[in-house]
Design a protein around this motif. Structure first.
Motif, PDB file in Angstrom:
ATOM      1  N   ASP B 345      15.496 -20.845  70.480  1.00  0.00           N
ATOM      2  CA  ASP B 345      15.667 -19.473  70.013  1.00  0.00           C
ATOM      3  C   ASP B 345      14.736 -19.230  68.824  1.00  0.00           C
ATOM      4  O   ASP B 345      14.136 -20.163  68.273  1.00  0.00           O
ATOM      5  N   ASP B 346      14.667 -17.992  68.395  1.00  0.00           N
ATOM      6  CA  ASP B 346      13.899 -17.582  67.212  1.00  0.00           C
ATOM      7  C   ASP B 346      12.470 -18.124  67.273  1.00  0.00           C
ATOM      8  O   ASP B 346      11.806 -18.011  68.277  1.00  0.00           O
ATOM      9  N   ALA B 347      12.049 -18.729  66.158  1.00  0.00           N
ATOM     10  CA  ALA B 347      10.676 -19.235  66.110  1.00  0.00           C
ATOM     11  C   ALA B 347      10.675 -20.762  66.170  1.00  0.00           C
ATOM     12  O   ALA B 347       9.806 -21.423  65.608  1.00  0.00           O
ATOM     13  N   ALA B 348      11.668 -21.326  66.832  1.00  0.00           N
ATOM     14  CA  ALA B 348      11.786 -22.783  66.886  1.00  0.00           C
ATOM     15  C   ALA B 348      10.795 -23.381  67.885  1.00  0.00           C
ATOM     16  O   ALA B 348      10.295 -22.693  68.769  1.00  0.00           O
ATOM     17  N   THR B 349      10.544 -24.663  67.695  1.00  0.00           N
ATOM     18  CA  THR B 349       9.597 -25.372  68.559  1.00  0.00           C
ATOM     19  C   THR B 349      10.252 -26.619  69.126  1.00  0.00           C
ATOM     20  O   THR B 349      10.840 -27.409  68.387  1.00  0.00           O
ATOM     21  N   GLY B 350      10.124 -26.797  70.415  1.00  0.00           N
ATOM     22  CA  GLY B 350      10.612 -28.014  71.043  1.00  0.00           C
ATOM     23  C   GLY B 350       9.434 -28.859  71.504  1.00  0.00           C
ATOM     24  O   GLY B 350       8.372 -28.335  71.862  1.00  0.00           O
ATOM     25  N   VAL B 351       9.625 -30.157  71.439  1.00  0.00           N
ATOM     26  CA  VAL B 351       8.608 -31.077  71.950  1.00  0.00           C
ATOM     27  C   VAL B 351       9.321 -32.087  72.850  1.00  0.00           C
ATOM     28  O   VAL B 351      10.319 -32.681  72.441  1.00  0.00           O
ATOM     29  N   PHE B 352       8.830 -32.217  74.058  1.00  0.00           N
ATOM     30  CA  PHE B 352       9.386 -33.245  74.940  1.00  0.00           C
ATOM     31  C   PHE B 352       8.240 -34.047  75.535  1.00  0.00           C
ATOM     32  O   PHE B 352       7.285 -33.497  76.073  1.00  0.00           O
ATOM     33  N   ASN B 353       8.343 -35.341  75.381  1.00  0.00           N
ATOM     34  CA  ASN B 353       7.374 -36.215  76.008  1.00  0.00           C
ATOM     35  C   ASN B 353       8.142 -37.345  76.660  1.00  0.00           C
ATOM     36  O   ASN B 353       8.815 -38.117  75.983  1.00  0.00           O
ATOM     37  N   GLY B 354       8.103 -37.390  77.968  1.00  0.00           N
ATOM     38  CA  GLY B 354       8.886 -38.407  78.661  1.00  0.00           C
ATOM     39  C   GLY B 354       7.985 -39.300  79.490  1.00  0.00           C
ATOM     40  O   GLY B 354       7.378 -38.852  80.444  1.00  0.00           O
ATOM     41  N   LYS B 355       7.900 -40.543  79.069  1.00  0.00           N
ATOM     42  CA  LYS B 355       7.071 -41.498  79.817  1.00  0.00           C
ATOM     43  C   LYS B 355       7.961 -42.378  80.674  1.00  0.00           C
ATOM     44  O   LYS B 355       8.999 -42.844  80.224  1.00  0.00           O
ATOM     45  N   ILE B 356       7.542 -42.602  81.889  1.00  0.00           N
ATOM     46  CA  ILE B 356       8.200 -43.627  82.693  1.00  0.00           C
ATOM     47  C   ILE B 356       7.111 -44.545  83.213  1.00  0.00           C
ATOM     48  O   ILE B 356       6.159 -44.089  83.866  1.00  0.00           O
ATOM     49  N   ARG B 357       7.213 -45.805  82.875  1.00  0.00           N
ATOM     50  CA  ARG B 357       6.189 -46.771  83.288  1.00  0.00           C
ATOM     51  C   ARG B 357       6.699 -47.605  84.448  1.00  0.00           C
ATOM     52  O   ARG B 357       7.748 -48.243  84.345  1.00  0.00           O
ATOM     53  N   VAL B 358       5.948 -47.584  85.536  1.00  0.00           N
ATOM     54  CA  VAL B 358       6.354 -48.337  86.715  1.00  0.00           C
ATOM     55  C   VAL B 358       5.217 -49.294  87.096  1.00  0.00           C
ATOM     56  O   VAL B 358       4.348 -48.946  87.887  1.00  0.00           O
ATOM     57  N   PRO B 359       5.208 -50.488  86.525  1.00  0.00           N
ATOM     58  CA  PRO B 359       4.131 -51.432  86.828  1.00  0.00           C
ATOM     59  C   PRO B 359       4.333 -52.094  88.195  1.00  0.00           C
ATOM     60  O   PRO B 359       5.356 -51.876  88.841  1.00  0.00           O
ATOM     61  N   LYS B 360       3.364 -52.882  88.607  1.00  0.00           N
ATOM     62  CA  LYS B 360       3.405 -53.534  89.930  1.00  0.00           C
ATOM     63  C   LYS B 360       4.674 -54.350  90.145  1.00  0.00           C
ATOM     64  O   LYS B 360       5.154 -54.492  91.264  1.00  0.00           O
ATOM     65  N   THR B 361       5.187 -54.910  89.052  1.00  0.00           N
ATOM     66  CA  THR B 361       6.367 -55.762  89.174  1.00  0.00           C
ATOM     67  C   THR B 361       7.630 -54.956  89.484  1.00  0.00           C
ATOM     68  O   THR B 361       8.680 -55.530  89.759  1.00  0.00           O
ATOM     69  N   ALA B 362       7.516 -53.646  89.412  1.00  0.00           N
ATOM     70  CA  ALA B 362       8.714 -52.806  89.584  1.00  0.00           C
ATOM     71  C   ALA B 362       8.695 -52.088  90.925  1.00  0.00           C
ATOM     72  O   ALA B 362       8.823 -50.875  90.999  1.00  0.00           O
ATOM     73  N   GLN B 363       8.529 -52.857  92.004  1.00  0.00           N
ATOM     74  CA  GLN B 363       8.568 -52.249  93.336  1.00  0.00           C
ATOM     75  C   GLN B 363       9.972 -51.718  93.614  1.00  0.00           C
ATOM     76  O   GLN B 363      10.946 -52.170  93.023  1.00  0.00           O
ATOM     77  N   LEU B 364      10.021 -50.764  94.538  1.00  0.00           N
ATOM     78  CA  LEU B 364      11.289 -50.172  94.967  1.00  0.00           C
ATOM     79  C   LEU B 364      12.034 -49.469  93.832  1.00  0.00           C
ATOM     80  O   LEU B 364      13.254 -49.370  93.824  1.00  0.00           O
ATOM     81  N   THR B 365      11.242 -48.999  92.877  1.00  0.00           N
ATOM     82  CA  THR B 365      11.823 -48.196  91.806  1.00  0.00           C
ATOM     83  C   THR B 365      12.200 -46.824  92.337  1.00  0.00           C
ATOM     84  O   THR B 365      11.512 -46.272  93.186  1.00  0.00           O
ATOM     85  N   ASN B 366      13.273 -46.306  91.804  1.00  0.00           N
ATOM     86  CA  ASN B 366      13.664 -44.934  92.117  1.00  0.00           C
ATOM     87  C   ASN B 366      13.765 -44.191  90.784  1.00  0.00           C
ATOM     88  O   ASN B 366      14.680 -44.429  90.005  1.00  0.00           O
ATOM     89  N   ALA B 367      12.779 -43.338  90.504  1.00  0.00           N
ATOM     90  CA  ALA B 367      12.751 -42.687  89.191  1.00  0.00           C
ATOM     91  C   ALA B 367      12.632 -41.183  89.336  1.00  0.00           C
ATOM     92  O   ALA B 367      11.828 -40.691  90.123  1.00  0.00           O
ATOM     93  N   SER B 368      13.430 -40.466  88.589  1.00  0.00           N
ATOM     94  CA  SER B 368      13.255 -39.018  88.572  1.00  0.00           C
ATOM     95  C   SER B 368      13.398 -38.526  87.143  1.00  0.00           C
ATOM     96  O   SER B 368      14.191 -39.040  86.365  1.00  0.00           O
ATOM     97  N   GLN B 369      12.584 -37.547  86.831  1.00  0.00           N
ATOM     98  CA  GLN B 369      12.593 -37.021  85.474  1.00  0.00           C
ATOM     99  C   GLN B 369      12.395 -35.519  85.529  1.00  0.00           C
ATOM    100  O   GLN B 369      11.511 -35.027  86.219  1.00  0.00           O
ATOM    101  N   LEU B 370      13.233 -34.814  84.798  1.00  0.00           N
ATOM    102  CA  LEU B 370      13.107 -33.367  84.780  1.00  0.00           C
ATOM    103  C   LEU B 370      13.375 -32.844  83.374  1.00  0.00           C
ATOM    104  O   LEU B 370      14.335 -33.239  82.722  1.00  0.00           O
ATOM    105  N   ASN B 371      12.481 -32.008  82.903  1.00  0.00           N
ATOM    106  CA  ASN B 371      12.654 -31.355  81.606  1.00  0.00           C
ATOM    107  C   ASN B 371      12.765 -29.858  81.861  1.00  0.00           C
ATOM    108  O   ASN B 371      11.870 -29.249  82.437  1.00  0.00           O
ATOM    109  N   ARG B 372      13.903 -29.278  81.487  1.00  0.00           N
ATOM    110  CA  ARG B 372      14.086 -27.839  81.706  1.00  0.00           C
ATOM    111  C   ARG B 372      14.267 -27.127  80.381  1.00  0.00           C
ATOM    112  O   ARG B 372      14.997 -27.600  79.503  1.00  0.00           O
TER     113      ARG B 372
END
Lengths: 257, 457
Positions: B345-372
């Motif tokens: 609201d007003d003159a506020a500022t939001g910052v969202f930074n979402g990293k998900i790291r999925v290296p080779k060792t992480a097969q069969l990962t199920n990742a979901s990310q949503l910023n609303r």
């Protein structure tokens, strides 16, 4: 005291600078059911939005008198609290708000306005269960978010449920029949018929005569190009169904010539 | 050009002097303990101090701080907070039933045994207290959990917290136990007549096959008469670090509630270490702070770990709220589900930074990310960057961000049912918030937060 509920005089209205209503005249008395028919774009839905005070529509001329008062000065919520109800053609989905909570807030807000005591959660639930019968809705609808994931028919029934709770003086039903199969149409119509009283009135907006077999109107109007061009009794609807709206073009041509 | 360079150099020198001042204050904190614990704390501080010295105070030129300007923080001359006395009655507004006897309290970063009450949780289930209450054997164990290198990696603020380590809140749940009540970890700042900074520190270890629910809560009691700023409200700065360990098959539901004063700075690191088959849920609700930054890091350290991160941030006035999350997967069959919502609201500022790291060792990962994001005012602003870094080739990953405003048609629908414009807006905002608020398991907390969202927007 006259028994006129709504009187519209020479109403002109525009949206984004485009004139849609070009001089509508209409009078609705207590106990009456009026139907407005007409093609897409003739201004039917605009009329319903203007009566309920949608901020996108600008009234450029004319007046709407509701129960003796100038309606155009009132905010949408004031019109609603004064007893005007619009059943939306496309009811809005509100994820995250439970239908029951929404109905209770709206109902109690109206009670408060009428100087009545608000109902607590338990009493309200009793009341709403009773009203559910009217539209043959399952109690599980109450737990779901408002209209979220409802089928077309369920949304329309939910509109009638709200109407039954709010007991409006003037109910405007904007294409309440669209998207309904015959069974759902009967349920909705039956619900409306049960809510008809000598001191309230209905304005039905529809394309099709079919609805009017189930909710029998006292007056049928035909709208074309932002005006009511013809009014009659229920037989007018049958006539329209038989010959379509094309004759309106003929008349338009004649008047132009 | 030469002048610019000199200005630049001066600014860098200024920041070096500034962090030097903070570090010195931190290092000057007393060492309370004896024996092994004294050694552990001293060693932690030494390592923290070294890391601080090797890093620099971030500015907007640092990629990770591009949208979050700390200039205002650096303009204050912070004094290290001292232990403060608080009457038990003053706690009343923070009490969350049924945690009356499963509550640990910190005031200005210091553990308050007389305000804490953990009588409902027996010692064979969990240790709940501070470093000083640990036995010798436990102190040896804790050495491998406290101030892990990864918790401070590249993070000067987390390192600064370690450099000034005096004490820590410790939650240690023993193997094969379910803690029957939520644990309320309550941090209260009592503002002072001069600008204070505190360094709260929490360590949570949940051993194999154990289950617990945490409520980490940051609140404030404003003392009247802060003469140093015109509004009469007190500035303060909390630099918090929380480390959480989930051993094999452990399960934590963690609600992190940040309700600092609107004149405060809140910078926090939450580091989560998850071992195989563990299940971690975070419900992060942030309403306070003139400026807040949450650095959230999750390390999946075993197969089939599940991470659920839910966040809700409400910003008003000129607030700036920043969540930087990073989930590091490293093993097969990992699961991440992240949803973070901002209401601005007003003159506020939001910052969202979402990293998900999925290296080779992480097969069969199920990742979901949503910023609303829901922007309530034309002056509100959100900088969002959902970020997936995938090198594994057999994974299911989605990410996205949305920005919207209140829909005029929705508002009209509600008004046409007799609700005022204000009520209609509140109802829709509450509905947006509810998706995250409803995840909070504790009724009393959820109710309180629901009211907060209604009254503040």
């Amino acid at each position: 005291m006259s028994n006129t509920i709504l009187e519209i005089k020479n109403l002109k209205a525009a949206v984004e600078g485009v004139e849609i209503l070009r001089g509508v005249n209409l009078e609705i008395k207590a106990g009456e059911v009026h139907a407005i028919m007409g093609r897409n774009g003739s201004g039917k839905s605009t009329l319903s939005k203007v009566i309920t005070g949608h901020p996108d529509y600008e009234v450029t001329e004319g007046e709407i008198i509701y129960l003796g008062e100038n309606l155009l000065e009132k905010a949408p919520e004031e019109r609603a609290l004064a007893g005007i109800f619009l059943a939306f053609q496309y009811p809005i989905e509100i994820p995250g708000v439970s239908n029951l909570d929404f109905l209770r807030v709206a109902y109690n807000n109206r009670r408060k306005h009428l100087g009545l005591e608000e109902l607590d959660a338990f009493d309200f639930e009793d009341l709403v269960m009773e009203k559910l019968q009217l539209v043959k809705m399952d109690a599980s609808f109450l737990e779901r978010s408002v209209n979220e994931g409802f089928s077309g028919g369920e949304k329309k029934r939910n509109e009638i449920l709200q109407m039954a709770l709010l007991e409006p003086t003037l109910a405007i039903l904007d294409e309440i029949d669209s998207g309904l199969d015959i069974d759902a149409l009967k349920i909705v119509a039956e619900g409306v018929n049960q809510l008809r009283k000598p001191d309230n009135a209905f304005l039905l907006i529809t394309h099709y005569q079919r609805l009017l077999n189930y909710i029998v109107p006292d007056v049928v109007h035909v709208m074309s190009r932002g005006r009511i061009v013809m009014s009659g009794d229920k037989n007018l609807a049958l006539e329209l169904e038989a010959k379509g709206y094309d004759f309106l073009d003929e008349e338009e041509k004649l008047t132009v010539v | 050009m030469i002048i610019l360079d000199r200005e630049n150099r001066d600014a860098i020198t200024d920041r070096e002097t500034y962090i030097g001042g903070l570090l010195q204050q931190a290092e000057n904190q007393p060492l309370w303990w004896q024996g092994n614990l004294r050694q552990l704390v001293a060693e932690t501080r030494r390592r923290g101090g070294k890391r601080v010295a090797a890093l620099h105070l971030p500015t907007k030129k640092d990629e990770e701080w591009r949208f979050t300007d700390l200039t205002e923080l650096y303009q204050n001359n912070w004094h290290y907070a001292t232990p403060s006395q608080l009457n038990p009655e003053a706690l009343a507004e923070f009490i969350l039933p049924p945690t009356n006897h499963s509550r640990l309290v910190l005031v200005n970063g210091y553990y308050q045994p007389q305000l804490s009450d953990v009588s409902a949780v027996t010692t064979d289930v969990a240790y709940l207290g501070n470093l000083g209450g640990l036995g010798e054997e436990e102190i040896n164990k804790i050495a491998s959990y406290l101030a892990k290198e990864e918790s401070e990696d590249g993070d000067i603020f987390a390192a600064l917290n370690s450099a000034g380590l005096v004490d820590a809140l410790v939650v240690w749940v023993k193997a094969n136990h379910t803690v029957s009540l939520p644990l309320h970890l309550l941090h209260i700042t009592v503002t002072d007549t001069s600008p204070r900074w505190s360094q709260p520190r929490i360590l949570v270890v949940v051993e194999e096959n154990s289950v617990c629910e945490l409520i980490e809560y940051y609140g404030v009691i404003n003392s009247p008469g802060c003469s140093y700023i015109p509004t009469g409200k007190c500035y303060y700065f909390n630099n918090a670090v929380t480390e959480v360990y989930l051993k094999d098959n452990a399960r934590i539901n963690h609600s992190r509630i940040q309700m600092e004063s609107g004149d405060s700075f809140h910078i926090a690191k939450t580091a989560i270490y998850q071992f195989s088959h563990s299940h971690y849920t975070l419900n992060e609700i942030s309403l306070g702070g003139k400026l807040y930054r949450h650095n959230l890091k999750v390390y999946q350290k075993g197969e089939q770990t599940e991470t659920f991160l839910y966040g809700l941030t409400l910003l008003q006035g000129k607030q700036l709220g920043d969540t930087h999350s990073e989930v590091n997967l490293n093993h097969p069959h990992g699961l991440v589900n992240q949803l973070h919502k901002y209401i601005i609201d007003d003159a506020a500022t939001g910052v969202f930074n979402g990293k998900i790291r999925v290296p080779k060792t992480a097969q069969l990962t199920n990742a979901s990310q949503l910023n609303r994001n829901l922007l309530l005012s034309p002056r509100g602003k959100i900088n969002t960057k959902p970020e997936l870094q995938i090198t594994a080739d057999n994974v299911k990953c989605t990410h996205g961000a949305t920005v919207s405003q209140l829909e005029a048609e929705e508002v009209f629908y509600l008004r046409s049912r007799g609700l005022s414009e204000e009520m209609s807006r509140h109802l829709l905002i509450d509905a947006f918030a509810a998706e995250v608020l409803d995840k909070i398991p504790l009724d009393s907390l959820r109710q309180r937060l629901r009211q907060c969202f209604t009254c503040r927007t």
